[in-house]
Design an enzyme around this catalytic site. Structure first.
Site, PDB file in Angstrom:
ATOM      1  N   ASP A  24       7.627  31.853  70.975  1.00  0.00           N
ATOM      2  CA  ASP A  24       9.139  31.826  71.181  1.00  0.00           C
ATOM      3  C   ASP A  24       9.540  33.503  70.936  1.00  0.00           C
ATOM      4  OD1 ASP A  24       9.484  29.024  70.697  1.00  0.00           O
ATOM      5  OD2 ASP A  24       8.536  29.442  68.732  1.00  0.00           O
ATOM      6  N   GLU A 275       1.708  30.470  75.859  1.00  0.00           N
ATOM      7  CA  GLU A 275       2.779  30.690  77.178  1.00  0.00           C
ATOM      8  C   GLU A 275       2.470  32.175  77.460  1.00  0.00           C
ATOM      9  OE1 GLU A 275       7.469  30.026  78.499  1.00  0.00           O
ATOM     10  OE2 GLU A 275       6.405  28.640  77.262  1.00  0.00           O
TER      11      GLU A 275
HETATM   12  O1  TRH Z   1       1.746  31.875  69.446  1.00  0.00           O
HETATM   13  P1  TRH Z   1       1.401  31.016  70.635  1.00  0.00           P
HETATM   14  O2  TRH Z   1       0.755  29.902  70.444  1.00  0.00           O
HETATM   15  O3  TRH Z   1       2.967  30.394  70.993  1.00  0.00           O
HETATM   16  C1  TRH Z   1       3.066  29.066  71.585  1.00  0.00           C
HETATM   17  C2  TRH Z   1       3.546  29.030  72.794  1.00  0.00           C
HETATM   18  O4  TRH Z   1       4.951  29.877  73.069  1.00  0.00           O
HETATM   19  C3  TRH Z   1       4.072  27.505  73.196  1.00  0.00           C
HETATM   20  O5  TRH Z   1       4.542  27.687  74.519  1.00  0.00           O
HETATM   21  C4  TRH Z   1       4.990  26.930  72.015  1.00  0.00           C
HETATM   22  O6  TRH Z   1       5.232  25.697  72.575  1.00  0.00           O
HETATM   23  C5  TRH Z   1       4.225  26.988  70.911  1.00  0.00           C
HETATM   24  O7  TRH Z   1       3.919  28.453  70.564  1.00  0.00           O
HETATM   25  C6  TRH Z   1       4.881  26.321  69.856  1.00  0.00           C
HETATM   26  O8  TRH Z   1       1.094  31.863  72.218  1.00  0.00           O
HETATM   27  P2  TRH Z   1       1.838  32.818  72.929  1.00  0.00           P
HETATM   28  O9  TRH Z   1       2.734  32.145  73.740  1.00  0.00           O
HETATM   29  O10 TRH Z   1       0.731  33.328  73.892  1.00  0.00           O
HETATM   30  O11 TRH Z   1       2.618  33.992  72.245  1.00  0.00           O
HETATM   31  C7  TRH Z   1       1.813  34.938  71.299  1.00  0.00           C
HETATM   32  C8  TRH Z   1       2.460  36.128  71.252  1.00  0.00           C
HETATM   33  O12 TRH Z   1       1.913  36.964  70.350  1.00  0.00           O
HETATM   34  C9  TRH Z   1       2.341  36.892  72.667  1.00  0.00           C
HETATM   35  O13 TRH Z   1       3.705  37.489  72.986  1.00  0.00           O
HETATM   36  C10 TRH Z   1       1.322  37.992  72.301  1.00  0.00           C
HETATM   37  C11 TRH Z   1       1.450  38.345  71.055  1.00  0.00           C
HETATM   38  N1  TRH Z   1       0.670  39.034  70.311  1.00  0.00           N
HETATM   39  C12 TRH Z   1       0.571  40.174  69.841  1.00  0.00           C
HETATM   40  O14 TRH Z   1       1.877  40.890  70.289  1.00  0.00           O
HETATM   41  N2  TRH Z   1      -0.408  40.527  68.905  1.00  0.00           N
HETATM   42  C13 TRH Z   1      -1.367  40.102  68.613  1.00  0.00           C
HETATM   43  O15 TRH Z   1      -2.418  40.593  67.797  1.00  0.00           O
HETATM   44  C14 TRH Z   1      -1.422  38.728  69.016  1.00  0.00           C
HETATM   45  C15 TRH Z   1      -2.901  37.853  68.670  1.00  0.00           C
HETATM   46  C16 TRH Z   1      -0.465  38.125  69.860  1.00  0.00           C
END
Ligand code: TRH
Length: 377
Positions: A24, A275
């Site tokens: 989010d 996402e």
């Molecule tokens: O964290 P997520 O599993 O988020 C999910 C999705 O948004 C999904 O649509 C929602 O329904 C659910 O949560 C509840 O995966 P996502 O979307 O890839 O988000 C991870 C974010 O974290 C992304 O912006 C990348 C960031 N990130 C970093 O900036 N540094 C890091 O070291 C890591 C591991 C991730």
């Protein structure tokens, strides 16, 4: 392709509730940053900004992060020109009251978006851009619009910052890996960002059984915990598993979003989830396997199918996704080593590059939002 027509400089209020994980706030931060990079001024209202301390440690010019409290404290801030409700959150009535009276005073239409979750399913095309008249409350009489991100030109598109391609071109893999402390001497690199994938044990066995030495770059949190559990509870007891140490592990700290992108650019295969990381893996142009956020009613199964169809995934890549997500577990007669092997690389690579190329021909999400706003009287 980016729309380059001059855009009015507007003030945006993006509202984000952190429900679970990092998606989010991850998507909302990228949206805010992307708007600011194009000269817009953004306030990001978020109820839990804690993840931004590592995701975006230095912030960004043009983006102000504000606490979205309950009860709502707007600190006397007047609403901006454009409102974005991310993922179905509702903006507080006090703010809407002021927004409505500002519009009435200027005789303007509302610029009020409901930003939805990403899916390749058909409903995204059908619903993208639809008006949603507000029937009650202080915004009664205004019209919001649904904004559906997506993978085709009849949706709202994907977030893609204007300088993405030039930054990728100047990225130096070896330097970046060295700075992270990864002792890379040409091994295959695989990133792991996942929940608790059904196929984790199968994938580890396949990587260890492949002739090519592999380093698994493990993100902290759920991915590292899931890996430890499988290693401790399942594979640790198998004498043959990773006997030759073909597979090694490197545990990463939390990275900024910028460095998370670098991780995906550095790797030969990206295991991503949710996402935002899926979108970033598509832009990385490397083979990827996506774990969807698991839903109790298996609603993620058709969502995965729609994505694989759009990706034009060959059978081996489909199979890997199904095993990874536990959609069709590996039949017992199929050796797990076939889940992933060096022979599949060229085909997976070509598939992901072709998908990226298709996406690059389409307008990105922020260009589309700006165009929508510019065309609203
Ligand atoms: O964290 P997520 O599993 O988020 C999910 C999705 O948004 C999904 O649509 C929602 O329904 C659910 O949560 C509840 O995966 P996502 O979307 O890839 O988000 C991870 C974010 O974290 C992304 O912006 C990348 C960031 N990130 C970093 O900036 N540094 C890091 O070291 C890591 C591991 C991730």
């Amino acid at each position: 392709m980016n729309q380059t027509a001059p855009q009015p400089k507007l003030h945006w209020d993006i509202f984000c509730r952190v429900i679970d994980n990092f998606g989010d706030i991850g998507v909302c931060w990228r949206l805010a940053l992307n708007l600011a990079q194009r000269g817009q001024t953004v306030r990001l209202w978020v109820d839990d900004a804690s993840a931004l301390s590592w995701m975006a440690p230095v912030g960004a010019p043009g983006v102000q992060v504000l606490a979205w409290t309950t009860p709502f404290e707007s600190h006397g801030v007047a609403p901006g020109d454009v409102l974005v409700e991310a993922f179905g959150c509702d903006i507080d009535p006090e703010f809407i009251t002021r927004y409505t009276s500002n519009l009435q005073a200027r005789d303007q239409a509302a610029l009020w978006f409901n930003l939805e979750y990403l899916s390749a399913e058909d409903y995204a095309k059908r619903c993208h851009g639809l008006p949603s008249p507000v029937m009650s409350g202080p915004g009664r009489g205004l019209t919001k619009h649904f904004f559906y991100p997506g993978f085709t030109s009849d949706t709202g598109g994907l977030l893609r910052e204007p300088d993405l391609l030039s930054r990728q071109t100047s990225f130096d893999r070896a330097t970046w890996l060295g700075a992270q402390g990864v002792a890379w001497t040409g091994q295959r690199l695989v990133s792991l960002f996942c929940y608790e994938p059904a196929g984790l044990s199968a994938l580890l066995q396949a990587l260890a059984a492949d002739q090519v030495p592999t380093i698994l770059l493990v993100t902290p949190g759920r991915a590292a915990a899931a890996l430890h559990r499988v290693l401790d509870e399942e594979l640790g007891f198998q004498a043959m598993f990773n006997r030759d140490k073909t597979l090694s592990f490197f545990y990463l700290p939390t990275l900024s979003q910028t460095d998370f992108d670098h991780l995906l650019w550095a790797c030969d295969l990206n295991l991503v989830r949710g996402e935002d990381s899926l979108v970033r893996a598509l832009w990385a142009g490397k083979p990827l396997i996506w774990q969807l956020y698991p839903q109790a009613d298996d609603a993620h199964h058709p969502k995965l199918g729609a994505f694989l169809d759009w990706l034009q995934a060959p059978p081996s890549l489909r199979h890997a996704h199904h095993v990874w997500n536990g959609v069709h577990p590996t039949p017992p007669w199929q050796p797990t080593a076939q889940l992933i092997s060096q022979q599949q690389w060229p085909e997976w690579q070509a598939t992901c590059l072709a998908a990226r190329q298709r996406l690059l021909q389409q307008h990105d999400l922020v260009s589309q939002l700006l165009a929508f706003v510019a065309n609203t009287p």
